[in-house]
Enzyme design. Sequence first.
Site, mmCIF file in Angstrom:
data_model
loop_
_atom_site.group_PDB
_atom_site.id
_atom_site.type_symbol
_atom_site.label_atom_id
_atom_site.label_comp_id
_atom_site.label_asym_id
_atom_site.label_seq_id
_atom_site.Cartn_x
_atom_site.Cartn_y
_atom_site.Cartn_z
ATOM 1 N N GLY A 1 -11.311 -2.603 1.585
ATOM 2 C CA GLY A 1 -10.545 -1.500 2.166
ATOM 3 C C GLY A 1 -11.458 -0.338 2.493
ATOM 4 N N ASP A 2 -10.868 0.844 2.511
ATOM 5 C CA ASP A 2 -11.632 2.049 2.830
ATOM 6 C C ASP A 2 -12.456 2.572 1.653
ATOM 7 O OD1 ASP A 2 -9.118 2.550 1.520
ATOM 8 O OD2 ASP A 2 -9.419 4.689 1.868
ATOM 9 N N GLY B 1 -5.950 1.065 3.285
ATOM 10 C CA GLY B 1 -7.343 1.262 3.672
ATOM 11 C C GLY B 1 -7.646 0.955 5.119
ATOM 12 N N THR C 1 -6.543 7.730 -0.058
ATOM 13 C CA THR C 1 -5.884 6.625 -0.754
ATOM 14 C C THR C 1 -4.776 6.086 0.145
ATOM 15 O OG1 THR C 1 -4.707 5.971 -2.782
ATOM 16 C CG2 THR C 1 -4.323 8.212 -2.001
ATOM 17 N N GLY C 2 -4.352 4.876 -0.155
ATOM 18 C CA GLY C 2 -3.322 4.274 0.686
ATOM 19 C C GLY C 2 -3.879 3.093 1.446
ATOM 20 N N THR D 1 -5.527 3.942 -6.477
ATOM 21 C CA THR D 1 -6.947 4.223 -6.243
ATOM 22 C C THR D 1 -7.256 5.624 -6.723
ATOM 23 O OG1 THR D 1 -7.111 2.838 -4.306
ATOM 24 C CG2 THR D 1 -8.623 4.698 -4.405
ATOM 25 N N ARG E 1 -11.387 -9.305 1.184
ATOM 26 C CA ARG E 1 -10.976 -8.079 1.902
ATOM 27 C C ARG E 1 -11.608 -6.830 1.269
ATOM 28 N NH1 ARG E 1 -8.133 -3.144 0.310
ATOM 29 N NH2 ARG E 1 -7.069 -2.337 2.137
#
Length: 344
Positions: free
Chosen positions: A234-235, A258, A255-256, A204, A232
Amino acid sequence: MSNRRKFLRSSIFSSFGLLMSRKLQAGAPYVTMTGSPIVISTWDAGVAANAGAWKILGNNGRALDAVEAGVRVTEDSINCCVGLGANPDRDGFVTLDACIMDEKGNCGSVGFLERIKHPISVARRVMEKTPHVMLVGSGAQQFAVAEGFPLEEQKLSDDAKKAYEQWLKKSEYKPVINIENTKPKGHGPSAPAYLSNGELNHDTIGMVAMDAAGDLSGSCTTSGMGFKMRGRLGDSPIIGAGLFVDNEVGACTATGQGEDVIRICGSHTVVELMRQGMTPEQACKAAVERIIRIKGEKAKEIQVAFLALNKKGETGAFAIQKGFSYALKSNREEKLYTAKSWYL
Ligand code: ASP
């Protein structure tokens, strides 16, 4: 009043007026004009993205334009986790998420967007041309097409195809990270594909920048976790989670995994901690610690990283696992850093 005093008074007032008009244009009452642009972005791919942003920042351009142009570079490249060539969801479709935020608190976002090459630019249009902050799915795509963005054919890149075929063998939906390795090859559910072919250069892309007027903006764009459930989010498209900008204080991107960033409103949390006086690195670390407290032992299985910039132009980052890199470009340096992490 003597002529000299009159002159001094009028020049003080006219300088003050000039300053105020710049501040008002900048849209923030407490702006310090640093005159020193800076941009930071996540992972190794941030180096190329920063170079794209610098074409604008280095020419006294606006941070908002820079953060859009910068991450478009990553959206254009073929990599695992950003843009149309990225890893698909578990049903084989590439779905993209992005958001953008400027110095005035304006923000725009798209989620679950298919077949559009530059989600970040669609997010900016949402911000500038609609009364909304977020559009998702077919509605976001319909808006993009109406705005003149071409509808691309979905064609998985060779790497994504290979990774997806590999994943289909087990169809395991769980995050896997390689924390034994001193240089982790990846994180999150997209990692296994990259552990198997031994490569991971991108993820990301989150970017935050300050321009020569001292104004902040940020952007974030991703295909999300590889092989995620269809639908889905994410963040990354969520303002306050994957990205937050407050022109009085600073900006942060994440990042990572979410889900765990959303759980603590990660980027907003980091900015609020900076408001309370923490440095960017302290604030990123405190946010990571909050996730560690919630996840307990399970934190060993995930990666989350925060990257922040404050109004003074100070930067910092912190990650759960080692191996999180971020790129910085300013007038003084152009460098790839490795962030400190909770697990060593
Ligand atoms: N934060 C992204 C998401 O959860 C994934 C990533 O950064 O790798 O969608």
